[in-house]
Design an enzyme around this catalytic site. Structure first.
Site, PDB file in Angstrom:
ATOM      1  N   HIS A   1      98.041  80.249 -52.426  1.00  0.00           N
ATOM      2  CA  HIS A   1      97.525  79.052 -53.087  1.00  0.00           C
ATOM      3  C   HIS A   1      98.257  77.782 -52.659  1.00  0.00           C
ATOM      4  O   HIS A   1      97.758  76.675 -52.875  1.00  0.00           O
ATOM      5  CB  HIS A   1      97.549  79.210 -54.625  1.00  0.00           C
ATOM      6  CG  HIS A   1      98.892  79.075 -55.259  1.00  0.00           C
ATOM      7  ND1 HIS A   1      99.647  80.154 -55.653  1.00  0.00           N
ATOM      8  CD2 HIS A   1      99.621  77.983 -55.592  1.00  0.00           C
ATOM      9  CE1 HIS A   1     100.776  79.736 -56.207  1.00  0.00           C
ATOM     10  NE2 HIS A   1     100.782  78.416 -56.181  1.00  0.00           N
TER      11      HIS A   1
ATOM     12  N   ASP B   1      97.960  86.770 -53.308  1.00  0.00           N
ATOM     13  CA  ASP B   1      98.495  85.403 -53.263  1.00  0.00           C
ATOM     14  C   ASP B   1      99.642  85.259 -52.263  1.00  0.00           C
ATOM     15  O   ASP B   1     100.668  84.642 -52.569  1.00  0.00           O
ATOM     16  CB  ASP B   1      98.947  84.957 -54.659  1.00  0.00           C
ATOM     17  CG  ASP B   1      99.100  83.433 -54.749  1.00  0.00           C
ATOM     18  OD1 ASP B   1      98.484  82.729 -53.927  1.00  0.00           O
ATOM     19  OD2 ASP B   1      99.845  82.960 -55.630  1.00  0.00           O
TER      20      ASP B   1
ATOM     21  N   SER C   1     106.400  77.404 -55.824  1.00  0.00           N
ATOM     22  CA  SER C   1     105.526  78.480 -55.397  1.00  0.00           C
ATOM     23  C   SER C   1     105.761  78.860 -53.934  1.00  0.00           C
ATOM     24  O   SER C   1     105.802  77.991 -53.055  1.00  0.00           O
ATOM     25  CB  SER C   1     104.060  78.077 -55.569  1.00  0.00           C
ATOM     26  OG  SER C   1     103.676  78.131 -56.911  1.00  0.00           O
TER      27      SER C   1
END
Length: 340
Positions: free
Chosen positions: A70, A100, A177
């Site tokens: 993402h 992911d 992230s």
């Protein structure tokens, strides 16, 4: 204390956990930061709409970097900054959306060092963990610490995928992230993901266990994708935008409507047509694209799947022999259309 130059540095094809350095060495937070921060990178992505930020970590001296999918989803350009402030343009090698993860690559101008994988299956609730990342996109190379709060949390991504993660109370914010999560030995045991944390709740963060994705990372580097995933060969959507002068309204479609069909694809061979609405798959009622994805996740390439199609009000049966999914560059238009 063992300095990083004494670590076994992995390169190219990854070694088994038996090949990693000895578990007898335990480091404190400052040592883990010192030995590993130069292998953590800051990531900036751009597209026609916005600029986003994330973190990644180097996993080979050839310049391969792991991050969250993402983070780079929809990116038209990817810029990577190392701890020594050197800046590189990165290219996307491949990704695995359902877990992911993504792999990007730079062409290093000089020697770079990679991190060493640990074994996330060895983690226990209460174990110390350490996170290095770039919270908020500008607080670069920040260290946060915490403990493993829980294991085997199934996190709903909202796209039809449930990802197995471990929970920690270490602070993981937007920009973290894709960053590495270390155990007390300084090994990477997880990938931080801020996407599934809540801004209104403190001490609740989630990480992808490294054991779950190591082989996938290897396949992405060698093939560009994870093998065996099913491909129908359709582009589908479950929402339509209705225009009323200056106003717009969104209408849900009761199923997954086909916008395009790939040449020589399983869908074309089964006789599917643009405008068909998939309303059932493998006996499961389909009301959205995410539901169709959930059903497909139980299949492998080469399997046959039975569909019910709404074609202009008539229900038609179809059987698809699924191809292998080799993802192309992610979409950059942020439309409601998904390739399956």
């Amino acid at each position: 204390t063992v300095k990083k130059e004494n670590y076994v540095i992995q390169s190219g094809v990854f070694t088994s956990s038996d090949d990693k350095p000895s578990l007898e060495f335990i480091f404190n937070a400052s040592e883990i930061y010192e030995y590993n921060v130069d292998s953590v990178v800051s990531i900036e992505v751009k597209n026609s709409y916005l600029t986003g930020y994330g973190t990644g970590f180097i996993i080979s001296e050839e310049g391969y970097i792991v991050t969250n999918y993402h983070v780079v989803e929809g990116a038209s350009s990817i810029k990577v900054t190392l701890y020594d402030e050197s800046v590189y343009t990165a290219k996307l090698i491949g990704y695995e959306e359902s877990n992911d993860i993504a792999v990007i690559k730079i062409e290093p101008q000089g020697k770079i060092e990679s991190l060493v994988y640990g074994k996330s299956s060895d983690l226990k609730v209460g174990d110390d963990v350490y996170v290095i990342g770039n919270p908020l996109g500008d607080l670069t190379f920040t260290l946060t610490t915490g403990v493993v709060s829980a294991l085997n949390r199934l996190i709903d991504t909202g796209t039809g995928f449930n990802i197995n993660m471990f929970q920690t109370d270490a602070a993981i914010n937007s920009g973290n992230s894709g960053g590495p999560v270390f155990d007390k030995h300084g090994f990477v045991v997880g990938i931080a993901s801020a996407k599934y944390a809540s801004a209104s709740i403190e001490g609740l963060s989630f990480c992808v266990p490294i054991d779950d994705v190591r082989s996938m990372i290897d396949e992405i580097i060698n093939k560009g994708y994870v093998s065996g995933k099913p491909l129908m060969g359709v582009s589908v959507y479950d929402k339509e935008i209705m225009n009323f002068g200056f106003l717009q309204s969104q209408r849900n479609i009761n199923g997954a409507k086909i916008a395009a069909i790939g040449e020589n694809s399983a869908a074309q061979k089964a006789g599917l047509q643009v405008g068909d609405i998939i309303v059932e798959a493998d006996g499961e009622t389909i009301k959205s694209v995410s539901q169709l994805r959930t059903v497909l996740s139980d299949f492998r390439s080469g399997n046959a799947i039975t569909l019910k199609i709404n074609r202009n009000g008539s229900i038609i049966d179809a059987v698809l022999v699924l191809d292998e999914y080799a993802p192309s560059q992610p979409r950059t238009d942020y439309s409601y259309v998904y390739d399956l």
